[in-house]
Enzyme design. Structure first.
Site, mmCIF file in Angstrom:
data_model
loop_
_atom_site.group_PDB
_atom_site.id
_atom_site.type_symbol
_atom_site.label_atom_id
_atom_site.label_comp_id
_atom_site.label_asym_id
_atom_site.label_seq_id
_atom_site.Cartn_x
_atom_site.Cartn_y
_atom_site.Cartn_z
ATOM 1 N N THR A 93 -0.667 -2.057 0.868
ATOM 2 C CA THR A 93 -1.880 -2.340 1.626
ATOM 3 C C THR A 93 -2.531 -1.062 2.148
ATOM 4 O OG1 THR A 93 -0.437 -2.798 3.521
ATOM 5 C CG2 THR A 93 -1.236 -4.680 2.278
ATOM 6 N N GLU A 272 8.044 0.033 9.220
ATOM 7 C CA GLU A 272 9.019 -1.045 9.274
ATOM 8 C C GLU A 272 9.974 -0.838 10.447
ATOM 9 O OE1 GLU A 272 8.755 -3.565 7.273
ATOM 10 O OE2 GLU A 272 7.234 -2.688 5.937
#
Length: 311
Positions: A93, A272
């Site tokens: 993305t 993350e």
């Protein structure tokens, strides 16, 4: 004959790479590579696939996916004494790391960069038992990356993070933090800290504009305790690269950083979740050799039209 192993996330980029895989394999074969591919099946699979590729003495590994896939592949090869050269085909993305390397999203162009055989040795960050190529950080504001929907990231880029940060601002609380960097110490209440290895973070291409990827140094950015108005001011300045002049922003460069907090703070690694602080951050200078654009290829890169990104 040279051997290449392609490790790809089959769900990234609307499965565009999976559909083009036969053409990519043929192109590598024509360039003199014996080439095979591995489709990842879940979190951590790219790391294991990279470790297997290292054990089997592949000359080149190609990571296809977003920043998370690249992080996993780097994790899989960073412990090895002899590390394969690494190619990147962006299919995520935000693709922060690929953007920092000036690698386009167009698959054919990204493949051409690898096959041009122009490489550069770049730094890798390590914190506790984790590796990162782009960014590590902590604080409530870094958790914005977990809450921004993927579609919104694709459509709006840095604006998506800006909007979410402002939305969350009223319920954010600073945390007392001690940061030791090289032979210096910073201690204060902070909203977040970022340790950057590149200039492209969360779609913000000017967050660490002076960051170099091969000098063995991190860029440390700290946002001190801020109210909503101050937060909006800093985020707005960050889109222009003007945030270093803000009194609520602390910036330094260092090769080793230790971070301690008085209460629980999550660690964000390449977008993350990476466990909890404290954290010991070490820069592994020029640890991995990447394929990067030649000077001629770099001058020809044209940003993908926004209409294509919105499809």
């Amino acid at each position: 004959m040279k051997r290449a192993r392609i490790i790809y996330n089959p769900t990234s980029g609307r499965e565009a790479f999976k559909n083009k895989l036969p053409d990519v394999l043929a192109k590598f074969e024509q360039a003199g590579y014996e080439t095979s591919a591995h489709a990842t099946t879940g979190v951590g699979d790219a790391t294991e696939a990279a470790r297997i590729a290292v054990a089997r003495d592949f000359d080149v590994i190609v990571a296809v996916g977003g920043d998370g896939t690249i992080n996993e592949v780097v994790t899989g090869i960073s412990d090895a004494d002899q590390r394969p050269r690494l190619g990147i085909i962006p299919a995520g993305t935000t693709n922060d790391f690929a953007r920092a390397l000036n690698i386009p999203k167009a698959i054919d162009k990204a493949v051409d960069i690898i096959l041009a055989n122009h490489t550069c040795k770049l730094d890798v960050g390590r914190v506790n038992e984790h590796y990162f190529v782009n960014i590590a950080g902590g604080g409530k504001l870094t958790e914005v990356s977990y809450e921004v929907p993927s579609k919104l990231k694709t459509m709006l880029g840095q604006l998506a993070y800006f909007m979410k940060g402002v939305e969350l601002a009223p319920r954010l609380r600073p945390i007392r933090t001690r940061i030791e960097f090289d032979d210096k110490v910073f201690e204060d209440e902070i909203m977040m800290f970022l340790i950057a290895n590149t200039n492209s973070v969360g779609g913000f291409e000017k967050l660490a504009p002076e960051a170099k990827m091969d000098d063995g140094l991190f860029d440390l950015l700290v946002l001190k305790k801020s109210n909503v108005a101050e937060l909006v001011r800093v985020l707005s300045a960050a889109t222009r690269g003007a945030h270093f002049d803000d009194a609520n922003v602390f910036h330094a460069r260092a090769k080793a950083i230790n971070v301690y907090t008085e209460e629980k703070m999550q660690l964000n690694i390449d977008g993350e979740y990476g466990g909890l602080l404290p954290g010991k951050f070490t820069n592994l200078k020029q640890h991995i050799e990447y394929f990067v654009p030649t000077p001629d290829q770099a001058t020809l890169q044209i940003e993908e039209p926004i209409e294509e990104a919105l499809e």
